[in-house]
Structures are given as C-alpha cells and as structure tokens.
Design an enzyme around this catalytic site. Structure first.
Site, PDB file in Angstrom:
ATOM      1  N   GLN A   1      74.954  -8.386   9.827  1.00 17.81           N
ATOM      2  CA  GLN A   1      74.247  -7.330   9.092  1.00 17.81           C
ATOM      3  C   GLN A   1      73.359  -7.981   8.047  1.00 17.81           C
ATOM      4  O   GLN A   1      73.849  -8.703   7.177  1.00 17.81           O
ATOM      5  CB  GLN A   1      75.293  -6.436   8.421  1.00 17.81           C
ATOM      6  CG  GLN A   1      74.728  -5.343   7.555  1.00 17.81           C
ATOM      7  CD  GLN A   1      75.778  -4.799   6.599  1.00 17.81           C
ATOM      8  OE1 GLN A   1      76.800  -5.450   6.346  1.00 17.81           O
ATOM      9  NE2 GLN A   1      75.554  -3.624   6.074  1.00 17.81           N
TER      10      GLN A   1
ATOM     11  N   GLU B   1      80.396   1.049   8.205  1.00 16.43           N
ATOM     12  CA  GLU B   1      81.000  -0.162   7.652  1.00 16.43           C
ATOM     13  C   GLU B   1      82.205   0.202   6.793  1.00 16.43           C
ATOM     14  O   GLU B   1      83.258  -0.433   6.857  1.00 16.43           O
ATOM     15  CB  GLU B   1      79.973  -0.912   6.796  1.00 16.43           C
ATOM     16  CG  GLU B   1      80.549  -2.182   6.162  1.00 16.43           C
ATOM     17  CD  GLU B   1      79.507  -2.995   5.405  1.00 16.43           C
ATOM     18  OE1 GLU B   1      78.511  -2.420   4.925  1.00 16.43           O
ATOM     19  OE2 GLU B   1      79.706  -4.212   5.281  1.00 16.43           O
TER      20      GLU B   1
HETATM   21  C1  LIG Z   1      82.855 -11.306   1.677  1.00 12.55           C
HETATM   22  C2  LIG Z   1      81.526 -10.632   1.613  1.00 12.55           C
HETATM   23  C3  LIG Z   1      80.832 -10.376   2.772  1.00 12.55           C
HETATM   24  C4  LIG Z   1      79.578  -9.765   2.727  1.00 12.55           C
HETATM   25  N1  LIG Z   1      78.917  -9.574   3.913  1.00 12.55           N
HETATM   26  C5  LIG Z   1      77.666  -9.040   3.889  1.00 12.55           C
HETATM   27  C6  LIG Z   1      76.930  -8.923   5.105  1.00 12.55           C
HETATM   28  O1  LIG Z   1      77.396  -9.277   6.185  1.00 12.55           O
HETATM   29  N2  LIG Z   1      75.679  -8.430   5.054  1.00 12.55           N
HETATM   30  C7  LIG Z   1      75.119  -7.999   3.880  1.00 12.55           C
HETATM   31  O2  LIG Z   1      73.981  -7.527   3.926  1.00 12.55           O
HETATM   32  N3  LIG Z   1      75.800  -8.097   2.705  1.00 12.55           N
HETATM   33  C8  LIG Z   1      77.059  -8.621   2.685  1.00 12.55           C
HETATM   34  N4  LIG Z   1      77.765  -8.745   1.520  1.00 12.55           N
HETATM   35  C9  LIG Z   1      77.107  -8.378   0.277  1.00 12.55           C
HETATM   36  C10 LIG Z   1      77.671  -7.124  -0.384  1.00 12.55           C
HETATM   37  O3  LIG Z   1      77.291  -5.975   0.328  1.00 12.55           O
HETATM   38  C11 LIG Z   1      77.155  -7.117  -1.818  1.00 12.55           C
HETATM   39  O4  LIG Z   1      77.715  -8.236  -2.468  1.00 12.55           O
HETATM   40  C12 LIG Z   1      77.532  -5.856  -2.548  1.00 12.55           C
HETATM   41  O5  LIG Z   1      76.843  -4.764  -2.024  1.00 12.55           O
HETATM   42  C13 LIG Z   1      77.254  -5.963  -4.052  1.00 12.55           C
HETATM   43  O6  LIG Z   1      75.963  -6.422  -4.297  1.00 12.55           O
HETATM   44  P1  LIG Z   1      75.703  -7.641  -5.289  1.00 12.55           P
HETATM   45  O7  LIG Z   1      76.607  -8.747  -4.901  1.00 12.55           O
HETATM   46  O8  LIG Z   1      74.238  -7.888  -5.318  1.00 12.55           O
HETATM   47  O9  LIG Z   1      76.194  -7.126  -6.717  1.00 12.55           O
HETATM   48  P2  LIG Z   1      75.400  -6.194  -7.718  1.00 12.55           P
HETATM   49  O10 LIG Z   1      74.810  -5.022  -6.980  1.00 12.55           O
HETATM   50  O11 LIG Z   1      74.464  -7.025  -8.513  1.00 12.55           O
HETATM   51  O12 LIG Z   1      76.581  -5.658  -8.628  1.00 12.55           O
HETATM   52  C14 LIG Z   1      77.121  -6.427  -9.709  1.00 12.55           C
HETATM   53  C15 LIG Z   1      78.178  -5.586 -10.418  1.00 12.55           C
HETATM   54  O13 LIG Z   1      77.568  -4.376 -10.940  1.00 12.55           O
HETATM   55  C16 LIG Z   1      78.256  -3.232 -10.467  1.00 12.55           C
HETATM   56  N5  LIG Z   1      77.290  -2.153 -10.214  1.00 12.55           N
HETATM   57  C17 LIG Z   1      76.101  -2.275  -9.568  1.00 12.55           C
HETATM   58  N6  LIG Z   1      75.495  -1.075  -9.496  1.00 12.55           N
HETATM   59  C18 LIG Z   1      76.317  -0.174 -10.096  1.00 12.55           C
HETATM   60  C19 LIG Z   1      76.249   1.230 -10.356  1.00 12.55           C
HETATM   61  N7  LIG Z   1      75.192   1.950  -9.951  1.00 12.55           N
HETATM   62  N8  LIG Z   1      77.292   1.829 -11.006  1.00 12.55           N
HETATM   63  C20 LIG Z   1      78.380   1.082 -11.415  1.00 12.55           C
HETATM   64  N9  LIG Z   1      78.490  -0.269 -11.210  1.00 12.55           N
HETATM   65  C21 LIG Z   1      77.481  -0.866 -10.559  1.00 12.55           C
HETATM   66  C22 LIG Z   1      78.911  -3.649  -9.167  1.00 12.55           C
HETATM   67  O14 LIG Z   1      80.047  -2.850  -8.874  1.00 12.55           O
HETATM   68  C23 LIG Z   1      79.290  -5.102  -9.479  1.00 12.55           C
HETATM   69  O15 LIG Z   1      80.517  -5.144 -10.171  1.00 12.55           O
HETATM   70  C24 LIG Z   1      79.020  -9.359   1.503  1.00 12.55           C
HETATM   71  C25 LIG Z   1      79.729  -9.595   0.324  1.00 12.55           C
HETATM   72  C26 LIG Z   1      80.968 -10.223   0.372  1.00 12.55           C
HETATM   73  C27 LIG Z   1      81.700 -10.468  -0.910  1.00 12.55           C
END
Ligand SMILES: Cc1cc2nc3c(=O)[nH]c(=O)nc-3n(C[C@H](O)[C@H](O)[C@H](O)COP(=O)(O)OP(=O)(O)OC[C@H]3O[C@@H](n4cnc5c(N)ncnc54)[C@H](O)[C@@H]3O)c2cc1C
Length: 417
Positions: A133, A251
């Site tokens: 993905q 998902e």
């Molecule tokens: C093991 C693993 C596998 C993954 N696999 C995939 C994959 O296959 N494909 C893919 O595309 N992605 C993948 N991801 C990515 C995952 O979808 C993102 O890490 C996740 O959506 C969070 O985005 P970010 O890491 O950019 O954090 P951010 O969006 O920057 O968030 C940082 C912090 O802010 C908080 N936050 C953000 N927005 C809000 C809000 N509106 N209200 C309250 N709190 C908020 C979050 O909860 C978090 O604690 C994977 C992640 C992990 C850990």
C-alpha cells in the site's frame, strides 16, 4: 447438500436473475465443502490448497461466484475459518498477504475491471502475488489527503514522481495500491487518483527501513518517471480519495483481527506462556490473563458483528472500532506475555538480526517479538487518536475537527519543503 438439525439456511446474497434458481447453501453445507477441500488437497501445498479453496468459493464466501466466493453472507466466513482449523496446515490470511487479502481484494471486487479480477484475485489469495500500500509520505501520514506524489497523464499511461514511506512488504510485492495527486489545482481531497502499480516497473525503487523488532518489514519507495497503465486506475480520475477511504476501512477491518476462531491470534501466545509459567504467579496474574481473554472474546464478537453489516466491498466506519480495540488490546497482550515469563521476560533472546522478512509480523508467535511488534499496531493503518476522531465524527456524529485547507486548492496550501 448436507441436512442436519443445526442447519441454518442462508439465502445467497447474489441477486437471482428472473427464472433462475436461487442457490441456497446452509451452514452445514459450507462445513462439508471445507471438509471436502481438506480431504482433497494437501494443505501443506499452499498454492494448490488455497487455489482450490478459491476455485470452490471458500476464499471469501461473500464474494461473487467465480471470484473466490459463493455470494453468501460475510458471516459465513467464520464457519470456514473454524473448519479450516482441522487442516494439516492453517494459514493466517492477514499474515500471508495482509494488504493483498485485507485491502486489494475487496477493493478490486468493488472497483476493478473483469480483466483485473481475472489477473489478480486468485494469485492474491494463494499468496503468489504479495501487494503493498503506497499511501503514506514523509509529509502525509494521518492527513494522507495532503499527499504530494504526482501522476501526470501521458496517453494510455501516467508518469509518476514522488516518495512514499512505511511501505510494508514493498520489497517482496509484485503490485501496489498507489494514491497520487493528478490535479494539484483541486482541493486536496478532490485532486487525487488511485492506481494499481507494478512494483517491477522501471523507475520504482524500494529501500529498506528497519523497525524496533530489528526487521525491515517496511520501506521507502521512490518513483522517478515510473509508468502506470491508465486502465489500472481504480475509480474515476479525481475520485482517488473515495477509493483510498474504502482501502483504509478495509485495512482497519483486517488489522482489527478479522475472522478468528476462539482463542487464536495474539491471546494464544499469552495462554501458551501462562500454561508453562503459571507456577511463577498468584491470582493477580491469573486475573490479568483472564481479563485479556475476555477482551479478546469481546473483540472477536465485535468483529463478527461488523462482518454481518459489511458489504462485499466496503465496510463502514464501524471497522474503526475493531482496529482501535485490537491495537490497544494487542499492546496489553504483548506486555502481559512478557510479564508472564517472569524474569526471563526481561531478556531478549540472543540474536537481533537486521533482516528483511517476507511477510508482515502481525502473527508474531514468540512473546518477545510480539511485545515489540504490537507497539506499531496503534500507528499502522491510522493511529488510535485518529480512530477516536473517526468514531467521534462518523459514528457518534460529534462536530468535525476544524479544517482550514478543505476547500483550498492543494497547490495553494502552505507546506514545508
Ligand atoms: C508498522 C507500520 C506499517 C505501516 N505500513 C504502511 C503501509 O504499508 N503503507 C502506508 O502507506 N503507510 C504505512 N504505515 C504508515 C502509517 O499509516 C502512518 O504512520 C500513520 O498513518 C501515522 O502517520 P504519521 O506516521 O505520519 O504520523 P502523524 O500523522 O505525523 O501523527 C503524529 C502524531 O500526531 C497524532 N495526530 C495526527 N493527526 C491527529 C489528529 N487529527 N487528531 C489527534 N491526533 C493526531 C497521531 O495520532 C500521532 O500520535 C505504517 C506504519 C507502521 C508503524
């Protein structure tokens, strides 16, 4: 058809054509079909066994006939799952091909052409084609609609440039689900389109990212003038956000634990540890293990209930309940499993190899690895905070979070870099 006092009759979900016979398949009949599958094909031969399972409509019973299903109610899949426990080898769909089975298959059934269904579905189920993905980017995670990877039309193809991150199993995938910006002058939710991309195409580069378990289960993926076929667009041009939301809902259902049999999955690891180490503990630990068992059962029933309302393609926002519950439960299970080991739980077993697994570690069987891997569950597929927002807004009807960039052209939204 097998008759029996416990038979519950289920009318096929596929609408009957005028004058045609409506197929009626009972729960006992489904059981009999699974037993026949186990008798006919060696379960140790994964491709043969699962290929036959697909051909006999037992892969996703709620999918149409000929597409791995029988057009039944999705809840009948629990019957298949329970019966398959008797096979010589039991496969965990989500561990085998989490994105292919959990997300791509239901998406393809909803949006894919016949050619795509013929080409992809069976090989997804057998695990011959692993899928990934391609949503998250360095500047777009929770707010995935702000993604910046560009796709520009060139005749029958699109030329893709940009970077994705955290791409689980990108290094072993043959195909990926790509969300990309096709019109930067539209607001962020409107200028996205959605593609199936061949991961072996020129211009697609996959680089490993190591995680806390020591494994590089996920990756960075760079697109440099990579070409994607227009006929592999899912949904309409500019409608990528709706397809992406459908993907995320599937998902969340997949990560929420899917259809499991009683006592299987993460709770099984704690129970095994408990059986071997209960002499180390008193009633307090027994209560803790029992509480986790109860929560696991509640989750299992919640997922089963969600299944009964889910359509063959896209589940509702209720899928976020299972995702949130399972993420928090599995972290607690991971911690308890180590505590049950007593002092041994403080030692990580020798060897912390930096390797590249061929499947996602969602089915971690040893308590040490499970403890580490489960930390990611409240991030992947949408964080627990974001799940709470979705449940608040879309299930409970609470006021939406303020969004100042919703109607602004994506190209006009201020951003770093
Ligand atoms: C093991 C693993 C596998 C993954 N696999 C995939 C994959 O296959 N494909 C893919 O595309 N992605 C993948 N991801 C990515 C995952 O979808 C993102 O890490 C996740 O959506 C969070 O985005 P970010 O890491 O950019 O954090 P951010 O969006 O920057 O968030 C940082 C912090 O802010 C908080 N936050 C953000 N927005 C809000 C809000 N509106 N209200 C309250 N709190 C908020 C979050 O909860 C978090 O604690 C994977 C992640 C992990 C850990």
């Amino acid at each position: 058809m097998v008759a029996g006092s416990r038979a519950r009759w289920v009318r096929a979900a596929v609408p009957a054509r005028k004058g045609s016979i409506v197929t009626v398949i009972s729960e006992d009949d489904v059981r009999a079909r699974v037993r026949a599958l186990i008798a006919d094909v060696d379960a140790n031969d994964r491709v043969a066994f699962r290929g036959t399972q697909f051909d006999r409509g037992l892969a996703w019973v709620h999918f149409p006939e000929g597409r791995g299903g029988l057009g039944l109610s999705p809840k009948m899949q629990t019957v298949v799952a329970a019966e398959l426990q008797n096979a010589a080898r039991v496969y965990d769909d989500i561990a085998l091909n989490p994105i292919g089975i959990g997300m791509a298959a239901p998406l393809l059934v909803t949006y894919g052409s016949d050619e795509m269904l013929d080409r992809f579905l069976r090989r997804i189920f057998t695990g011959e084609d692993i899928w990934c993905q391609l949503f998250s980017e360095p500047g777009a995670g929770s707010d995935v609609a702000s993604l910046a990877t560009r796709a520009v039309r060139d005749g029958d193809e699109w030329i893709v440039n940009g970077q994705k991150v955290w791409t689980t199993l990108g290094h072993v995938s043959n195909f990926g689900l790509l969300a990309a910006r096709t019109d930067p002058d539209q607001p962020k939710h409107k200028g996205m389109s959605y593609f199936v991309v061949d991961m072996h195409e020129a211009g697609v580069e996959v680089r490993p990212l190591f995680q806390i378990t020591g494994e590089a289960e996920f990756n960075e993926v760079f697109f440099t003038d990579a070409r994607v076929r227009h006929e592999y667009m899912l949904g309409q041009e500019g409608d990528g956000w709706n397809v992406a939301v459908a993907t995320l809902m599937n998902e969340r259902v997949a990560l929420g634990g899917g259809v499991r049999s009683r006592g299987s999955g993460p709770i099984e690891v704690v129970l095994e540890a408990w059986r071997d180490n209960q002499h180390l503990h008193g009633p307090a630990m027994r209560d803790r293990v029992a509480q986790l068992w109860i929560r696991s059962e509640v989750l299992r029933f919640t997922n089963q209930r969600a299944r009964t309302v889910a359509k063959a393609g896209t589940p509702g926002p209720e899928g976020s309940i299972g995702k949130l519950l399972s993420a928090e439960l599995n972290k607690d299970i991971g911690e308890c499993a180590l505590d049950v080991l007593g002092a041994a739980g403080m030692l990580h077993p020798a060897g912390y190899p930096m390797d590249r697994p061929s499947h996602a570690g969602l089915d971690a069987r040893d308590p040490y690895r499970m403890f580490l891997r489960m930390r990611a569950q409240s991030i992947e597929g949408g964080t627990s905070e974001v799940m709470r927002n979705i449940l608040g807004e879309r299930v409970l009807g609470l006021p939406k979070e303020p969004a100042t960039d919703r109607d602004l052209a994506w190209s006009k939204v201020p951003r770093n870099g």
